[in-house]
Each structure stands twice: as structure tokens, then as C-alpha cells.
Scaffold this motif. Structure first.
Motif, PDB file in Angstrom:
ATOM      1  N   ALA A  46      -1.712  10.124   3.724  1.00 17.59           N
ATOM      2  CA  ALA A  46      -2.323   9.417   2.601  1.00 17.59           C
ATOM      3  C   ALA A  46      -2.780   8.022   3.005  1.00 17.59           C
ATOM      4  CB  ALA A  46      -1.339   9.334   1.441  1.00 17.59           C
ATOM      5  N   TYR A  47      -1.994   7.362   3.844  1.00 15.02           N
ATOM      6  CA  TYR A  47      -2.369   6.012   4.297  1.00 15.02           C
ATOM      7  C   TYR A  47      -3.644   6.077   5.141  1.00 15.02           C
ATOM      8  CZ  TYR A  47      -2.119   1.404   6.430  1.00 15.02           C
ATOM      9  OH  TYR A  47      -2.424   0.125   6.852  1.00 15.02           O
ATOM     10  N   ARG A 106      -6.561   6.508   2.868  1.00 12.62           N
ATOM     11  CA  ARG A 106      -6.848   5.333   2.047  1.00 12.62           C
ATOM     12  C   ARG A 106      -7.584   4.265   2.851  1.00 12.62           C
ATOM     13  NH1 ARG A 106      -4.040   2.727  -2.200  1.00 12.62           N
ATOM     14  NH2 ARG A 106      -3.794   4.838  -3.052  1.00 12.62           N
ATOM     15  N   SER A 124       2.287   1.881  -3.388  1.00  8.99           N
ATOM     16  CA  SER A 124       1.239   2.409  -4.260  1.00  8.99           C
ATOM     17  C   SER A 124       0.968   3.886  -3.965  1.00  8.99           C
ATOM     18  CB  SER A 124      -0.037   1.587  -4.093  1.00  8.99           C
ATOM     19  OG  SER A 124      -1.128   2.169  -4.758  1.00  8.99           O
ATOM     20  N   LEU A 125       0.930   4.225  -2.688  1.00  7.90           N
ATOM     21  CA  LEU A 125       0.696   5.616  -2.300  1.00  7.90           C
ATOM     22  C   LEU A 125       1.838   6.517  -2.763  1.00  7.90           C
ATOM     23  CD1 LEU A 125      -0.663   5.087   1.322  1.00  7.90           C
ATOM     24  CD2 LEU A 125      -1.960   5.932  -0.641  1.00  7.90           C
ATOM     25  N   GLU A 150     -11.669   2.739   1.915  1.00  4.84           N
ATOM     26  CA  GLU A 150     -11.762   1.546   1.081  1.00  4.84           C
ATOM     27  C   GLU A 150     -11.936   0.308   1.949  1.00  4.84           C
ATOM     28  OE1 GLU A 150      -8.354   1.158  -1.387  1.00  4.84           O
ATOM     29  OE2 GLU A 150      -8.521   3.170  -2.249  1.00  4.84           O
ATOM     30  N   ARG A 179       3.571  12.882   4.681  1.00  5.80           N
ATOM     31  CA  ARG A 179       2.674  12.733   3.527  1.00  5.80           C
ATOM     32  C   ARG A 179       2.191  11.294   3.395  1.00  5.80           C
ATOM     33  NH1 ARG A 179       5.482  14.720  -1.712  1.00  5.80           N
ATOM     34  NH2 ARG A 179       3.367  14.470  -2.573  1.00  5.80           N
ATOM     35  N   ALA A 209       3.674   6.185  -5.364  1.00  5.49           N
ATOM     36  CA  ALA A 209       3.500   6.438  -6.797  1.00  5.49           C
ATOM     37  C   ALA A 209       2.428   7.486  -7.039  1.00  5.49           C
ATOM     38  CB  ALA A 209       3.150   5.138  -7.518  1.00  5.49           C
ATOM     39  N   SER A 210       1.322   7.409  -6.296  1.00  7.02           N
ATOM     40  CA  SER A 210       0.227   8.369  -6.474  1.00  7.02           C
ATOM     41  C   SER A 210       0.611   9.766  -6.021  1.00  7.02           C
ATOM     42  CB  SER A 210      -1.017   7.895  -5.709  1.00  7.02           C
ATOM     43  OG  SER A 210      -0.826   7.972  -4.312  1.00  7.02           O
ATOM     44  N   LEU A 211       1.590   9.858  -5.107  1.00  6.68           N
ATOM     45  CA  LEU A 211       2.054  11.152  -4.605  1.00  6.68           C
ATOM     46  C   LEU A 211       3.283  11.657  -5.367  1.00  6.68           C
ATOM     47  CD1 LEU A 211       1.740  10.392  -0.776  1.00  6.68           C
ATOM     48  CD2 LEU A 211       0.252  11.910  -2.110  1.00  6.68           C
ATOM     49  N   SER A 212       3.666  10.939  -6.420  1.00  7.15           N
ATOM     50  CA  SER A 212       4.855  11.279  -7.217  1.00  7.15           C
ATOM     51  C   SER A 212       6.126  11.270  -6.374  1.00  7.15           C
ATOM     52  CB  SER A 212       4.675  12.646  -7.896  1.00  7.15           C
ATOM     53  OG  SER A 212       3.568  12.617  -8.793  1.00  7.15           O
ATOM     54  N   THR A 223       0.832  -1.206   0.000  1.00  6.25           N
ATOM     55  CA  THR A 223       0.000   0.000   0.000  1.00  6.25           C
ATOM     56  C   THR A 223       0.864   1.253   0.000  1.00  6.25           C
ATOM     57  OG1 THR A 223      -1.719  -1.208   1.216  1.00  6.25           O
ATOM     58  CG2 THR A 223      -1.876   1.193   1.196  1.00  6.25           C
TER      59      THR A 223
END
Length: 323
Positions: free
Chosen positions: A307-308, A311, A247-248, A315, A303, A250-253, A244
Motif C-alpha cells: 500500500a505504501y 501511495r 493512515s494506510l 501522489e 500489506r 486505517a484505509s486497510l482496516s 502515512t
């Protein structure tokens, strides 16, 4: 799905109301609160038991999973159960039920224990047999599901924890594979005892070659000048929280790499954190009495934590149909 009868489930409306008002979530859970799924039925926690001849008890012969629920949803339920089945397959242990059936037992355990936010532990043992290590003595596996409203891994997690490097090395992949989430955690426990003795919150374990592997129950990340780094999974658990976080990132660049690194890289890193289902994402502020970065929680870690938290609370598999 079998259910024990009697006072556990057959009580008057008045006693049911009293039970609701004194639920574990309302008053703080005790080990004797609630219901546990064991031996094919839901039983009062105080009465839930396995045989003294169970090979999980006698020899650590079994596997387990830890899962969390947030806001009435179980986060990554199917992924956890799939990993449970993978661990069981690796040790040739047949789980009593399909992935879908075990998922439903988890959801039902949460319902019966009024879990909206909490921690779920699944255990599958080889089952009752006899003295002697031969698994053929065990005729049926034992599935246990426990759901608790709270779990605290580290008292000061939000402020960052202190970590030491353990003298105990992580098990080699050709010994007891760290990819198998087995009931044999003695290697990890020895490292945690060392952390306790040295006044630290957690221990970092190296592999046989001296590269960083993982903490006693969590995956480990550092932040370098260029990227978020985490060790490959050859010598540590294929963590679902680790997946996770990647993945996060990557979504946060945020650049992320899986590659070996040493204690020097840890000591000189800009930031560090551990992560796991039970612990969630926990900043590390010192390792071996060396401050990590400025010795405070860094911006990348902050960050990831934010974000975690977003998420996991948005979900998952619903526990109640109307939630």
C-alpha cells in the motif's frame, strides 16, 4: 533565484546533449555529479561549499529534512517543508524564504538534476559566524538543497533486516528534543556504530524509562495479536512516513495504536518493521537474535509495504508541468 553562470549553465547544445547522456541517473550518481543549491545559487556539486566557520559544521547548529520523489512527483513536499520550519522555529533559526519559496527551490533542484525518482536533502544551518557558540555571531542562515537519483539505506531491505537493541538511550525530550530534526545526530550515530560492531543492520533505541523509542533514523512498529503498535512521539521523531503508515492502516482496516511498549513486547510480537523517508518501509525479521514471529516477512507488513509503494507512486507535487 540566483544561478551561477559559466560552464554550469551556459554550454553549447552539443555539450548539453553529452551532459544528458551521461546524467547521474543514467550512469549511477557520484557525489560530484549534478547541481546543489547553496548560498542562494545553483552550483556544481564538486564546487558547492559552506564556510568552515558555519555553525552547522562547528556546533551542529541547524535542521534538515529528507524527502523522496517518485514517478516525477515529490511526495508530501509541503508537509516536509512545514516540518522543517517547525524544527527551525524550535531552535529560533530563521529560514531564508517562505514555505512556498523553499518548495519551489526543491522542485527546481529536482528539475536541474533530472530527478524523476530520487532523494532530496534540505539543510538549514545557522550560517557562518566565528568560533564560540553564541548564535548571535551568525548574521544569515544557510539553505542547502541536494537532489540525488538514488539512496539505499539497507542492502537487504526487501528480505528483512536484523536489529539489535542499543545500549545508548534516546535523548530525553527535555534535553535535545527528538521532535527537532536537528543536525546533531551523534546520539543516533553512536547507536548505529554499535549495530555495525555487532553485525546487525540497525539499532533499536529505548527511552530513559526503558520503553521502545525508535531506530537510529526510522520509526518503529510492531504487530501484536490485536493491532499495529508504535510508540508515542514524545521520545522519537514525528515521522511523516509514520503518519502515512497510520493512515494506510486505517484505509486497510488494520487496527493501530500509539502507546508505550517494552522490549518484551517486541521480542514476542508477530511482526515488526521500521519506516522513514529514506528507508521507506522495511520489514524486521529479528531483534536481539530473536526471530520476530516466524522470522519471515508477515502478512500485515506485506500489506503495508504494498500500500505504501502504491501511495507514494501516485501522489505528490509534480516536478515537470507535463508529467
Amino acid at each position: 533565484m540566483a544561478t551561477e553562470t559559466g560552464p554550469i549553465v551556459a554550454r553549447s547544445a552539443a555539450s548539453a546533449a553529452a551532459h544528458e547522456s551521461s546524467s547521474p541517473a543514467a550512469r549511477g550518481a557520484r557525489p560530484t555529479d549534478g547541481l546543489v543549491y547553496v548560498s542562494g545559487a545553483f552550483r556544481a556539486s564538486a564546487e558547492a561549499a559552506v564556510s568552515v566557520f558555519d555553525h552547522g559544521l562547528l556546533y551542529g547548529d541547524g535542521v534538515f529534512e529528507g524527502i523522496r520523489a517518485y514517478n516525477g512527483r515529490v511526495f508530501k513536499l509541503e508537509r516536509h517543508i512545514e516540518r522543517l520550519f517547525d524544527s527551525a522555529k524550535a531552535i529560533r533559526l530563521e529560514i531564508p524564504g517562505t514555505v512556498a519559496e523553499v518548495c519551489e527551490i526543491v522542485i527546481e533542484t529536482c528539475r536541474r538534476n533530472q530527478i524523476s525518482d530520487g532523494y532530496i536533502r534540505l539543510v538549514v544551518t545557522r550560517g557562518p559566524g566565528d568560533l564560540g557558540i553564541d548564535p548571535r555571531k551568525c548574521l544569515r542562515a544557510e539553505l542547502i538543497v541536494i537532489a540525488r537519483p538514488t539512496l539505499t539505506m539497507y542492502a537487504a531491505a526487501s528480505a528483512g533486516i536484523r536489529v539489535i537493541t542499543s545500549t545508548f538511550r534516546r535523548n530525553a525530550p527535555d534535553a535535545t528534543s527528538p521532535s527537532i530534526k536537528s543536525l546533531n545526530y551523534l546520539n543516533n550515530i553512536l547507536a548505529r556504530l554499535e549495530a555495525n560492531d555487532r553485525g546487525a543492520d540497525e539499532a533499536l533505541m529505548l527511552d530513559a524509562q526503558g520503553y521502545v523509542a525508535e531506530a537510529t533514523v526510522d520509526n518503529f512498529f510492531i504487530v501484536s495479536d490485536h493491532a499495529l503498535l508504535t510508540p508515542p512521539t514524545a521520545t522519537n521523531l514525528k515521522g511523516i512516513t509514520r503518519e502515512t503508515v497510520l493512515s494506510l492502516a486505517a484505509s486497510l482496516s488494520i487496527g493501530a495504536e500509539e502507546r508505550p511498549f517494552t522490549l518484551f513486547d517486541v521480542w514476542t510480537s508477530r511482526e515488526a518493521f521500521i519506516c522513514g523517508t529514506g528507508a521507506e518501509v522495511v520489514p524486521v525479521v529479528s531483534v536481539d537474535n530473536r526471530p520476530i514471529g516466524a522470522g519471515t516477512i508477515g502478512p500485515v507488513t506485506s500489506r503495508i509495504v504494498t500500500a505504501y509503494n502504491e501511495r507514494v507512486r501516485s501522489e505528490g507535487t509534480q516536478i515537470q508541468p507535463n508529467w
